[in-house]
Write a protein that holds these residues in place. Structure first.
Motif, PDB file in Angstrom:
ATOM      1  N   ARG A 140     -43.165  -0.762 -18.320  1.00 59.36           N
ATOM      2  CA  ARG A 140     -44.494  -1.228 -17.912  1.00 59.36           C
ATOM      3  C   ARG A 140     -45.572  -0.566 -18.761  1.00 59.36           C
ATOM      4  O   ARG A 140     -46.536  -1.211 -19.173  1.00 59.36           O
ATOM      5  N   GLN A 185     -43.652  -8.634 -16.054  1.00 61.54           N
ATOM      6  CA  GLN A 185     -44.171  -8.858 -14.707  1.00 61.54           C
ATOM      7  C   GLN A 185     -43.965 -10.310 -14.281  1.00 61.54           C
ATOM      8  O   GLN A 185     -43.793 -11.213 -15.116  1.00 61.54           O
ATOM      9  N   SER A 314     -50.330  -2.137 -13.291  1.00 62.55           N
ATOM     10  CA  SER A 314     -49.908  -3.397 -12.660  1.00 62.55           C
ATOM     11  C   SER A 314     -50.951  -4.502 -12.736  1.00 62.55           C
ATOM     12  O   SER A 314     -50.810  -5.535 -12.070  1.00 62.55           O
ATOM     13  N   LYS A 316     -52.691  -7.747 -13.505  1.00 62.55           N
ATOM     14  CA  LYS A 316     -52.210  -9.050 -13.962  1.00 62.55           C
ATOM     15  C   LYS A 316     -53.308  -9.852 -14.646  1.00 62.55           C
ATOM     16  O   LYS A 316     -53.042 -10.583 -15.594  1.00 62.55           O
TER      17      LYS A 316
END
Length: 551
Positions: A140, A185, A314, A316
């Motif tokens: 990530r 993701q 995280s 998006k």
């Protein structure tokens, strides 16, 4: 290392990059091979200077970034002329320079020069990549670095970005284990620019349960719009103490999250489907852990300029927009309040526990903050030091209708310069209070001089636990040499500042005396210091008592 670098390559493809210009070299072998294995259109140019200008031409034609890959050493330097041109003609490029790992630098290793920030201000963004580790967090991480690189190159006006990539031997990737999907993701990263509030598809939030996070933002002026958005989405608004959202009273404002998110059960119970994030990363470590736990949520960051502020890695969609305009553009109305009610339930139970400190008879930082909040006048300024004071604020400074602007140097989270910054705020002629711990205060005692020479007005509340009390809350407190290395008791007599800087000094030995001294000192001219001596061991016990879940 294969899939770490594969994630790097794949993320650039996911972002829409399609061309890579590669100059041959040994150290860049894994990057070169993996770009060839993916779906990129590859151009090999043996001269890095020519390669840079060749990529520049492709970029100008297609209006999207082109990747440049080269080996370490002087090969890197040959990109400079093209990057100068990219800077002034605003062409997007992503430059990936292979490098020796740290142990082979400055020791005479061949093809090893200092590549860090070698292009200076001719690139819009620079970062050195971490050495590879094969785990989900690092997959990530490397994807987020590519997201930042792409976003930097494509921010108006366009330009080049430089990512330095240290690579250890063996240099040949194991293609039998190749998996380009590592760290990918469920929702592709996207940056929306221009006027996204006209084109943003708010239906992706329809009948979904999620939360709004208001992080630190000194200049926030969008509180009403966010509260109205929370009302439409039936979403809790998590209010960091530096968001100044706690100047409002509304059931959807959540301010006790740092305490009740201790519980892993509650963290799971409150799993969101979406997160809308305004401002910087929050003060609360537990909130950051909660965000990291829920990687599948649709995470939207909204700010007027691109600055990645999400340690959970995280995000998006990054929406470059005025927060107020974005909030107004989300017009859907969600019906269910079930998810919101869960947050409100935990909030009320936790706030009852935190407010129990109001009945405490021993001197305790939490109750002192509650008293300060009661005594601060309207339109006043409260500057808070880092370390324990800002964390105590996160617990005990509650949401209510008031007009107190809270400041903290939370950009780099250091404890230096606090006195000077608070004095700078006081130039506004608004009544200003500095809430500080003893080590932060000690680090900037010389800042008091500008207050004396310019006749500034500042009330300083010093919560003195004689050292680094915050380390009592960290794993180090059980280790050998803890007191000597971390607690660092100093025994400073701060009363001496009366003579040194001609300030007014007071010591409060109980709550009634503190209230009287605070109220009196607030209206006096000059610099006033009210010291409260805190028992470090008792403070830890009381923190544990009042932040216990009780749910």
């Amino acid at each position: 290392m294969t899939n770490y670098y594969a994630a790097l390559v794949d993320e650039l493809y996911q972002l829409g990059v399609r061309e890579a210009v590669i100059s041959p070299g040994s150290r860049s072998t894994p990057l070169a091979m993996l770009f060839c294995e993916h779906g990129f259109k590859i151009f090999v140019n043996i001269d890095e200077r020519s390669a840079g200008f060749f990529a520049l031409g492709i970029s100008k034609e297609n209006e999207r970034p082109v990747i440049l890959v080269c080996t370490s050493g002087t090969a890197v330097a040959n990109y400079l002329p093209a990057l100068v041109e990219a800077r002034y003609s605003q062409a997007p490029l992503i430059v990936l320079t292979a490098d020796r790992p740290p142990e082979l630098r400055h020791v005479g290793s061949p093809q090893s020069i200092d590549q860090n920030k070698i292009f200076s201000n001719y690139v819009k963004y620079y970062e050195e990549l971490s050495l590879p580790e094969e785990n989900e967090t690092m997959y990530r991480y490397v994807r987020v670095v590519m997201q930042k690189a792409y976003s930097g190159a494509m921010s108006k006006g366009y330009g080049a970005v430089h990512i330095n990539v240290p690579i250890r031997e063996p240099l040949i990737p194991d293609l039998s284990k190749l998996d380009f999907a590592k760290g990918r993701q469920n929702i592709k990263f996207e940056i929306l620019r221009g006027a996204p509030f006209f084109t943003f598809d708010d239906l992706i939030l329809k009948n979904k349960h999620g939360l709004i996070l208001c992080g630190p933002d000194t200049y926030s002026n969008y509180h009403h719009e966010i509260l109205e958005l929370g009302g439409r989405l039936k979403a809790p608004v998590l209010a960091d103490p530096l968001s100044n959202m706690r100047n409002f009273s509304n059931d959807i404002i959540i301010d006790g999250y740092d305490a009740f998110l201790k519980s892993d059960i509650i963290k799971k119970d409150l799993e969101p489907q979406f997160i809308i994030h305004f401002g910087q990363a929050p003060v609360s470590k537990r909130l950051q852990q909660f965000l990291s736990m829920h990687q599948d949520a649709l995470y939207l960051q909204v700010a007027e300029t691109f600055q990645y502020s999400n340690p959970s890695l995280s995000t998006k969609k990054y929406i470059v927009s005025s927060p107020a305009a974005f909030a107004k553009a989300i017009r859907i109305q969600n019906g269910s309040t079930e998810y919101l009610n869960r947050w409100i339930y935990y909030q009320k139970k936790m706030r009852d526990g935190l407010n129990g400190a109001k009945r405490e008879i021993n001197l305790f930082e939490g109750k002192l903050i509650q008293i300060i909040q009661n005594l601060m006048p309207q339109e006043s300024r409260l500057f808070v030091s880092n370390s324990m004071p800002i964390r105590d604020m996160d617990y005990f400074f509650e949401s209510r209708n008031q007009n107190i602007k809270v400041f903290c140097n939370r950009g780099a989270n250091g404890i230096d310069g606090t006195v000077s910054s608070a004095l700078g705020v006081s130039v506004s002629n608004k009544q200003t209070v500095l809430l500080t711990g003893d080590l932060s205060f000690y680090h900037d005692l010389n800042g008091l001089l500008v207050g004396k020479t310019h006749s500034l007005n500042l009330l300083i509340v010093l919560m003195n636990n004689n050292g680094g009390g915050i380390f009592r809350y960290l794993p180090q407190y059980k280790e050998k040499h803890f007191d000597y290395l971390f607690l660092t008791p100093h025994g400073i007599n701060f009363e001496g500042l009366k003579t040194l800087y001609d300030i007014k000094y007071y010591e409060a030995k109980d709550y009634q005396e503190f209230e009287n001294l605070f109220s009196r000192a607030l209206v006096l001219e000059g610099i006033k210091l009210v010291e409260v001596k805190i028992d470090l061991e008792l403070s830890k016990v009381l923190h544990d008592k009042y932040t216990a879940l009780g749910i």
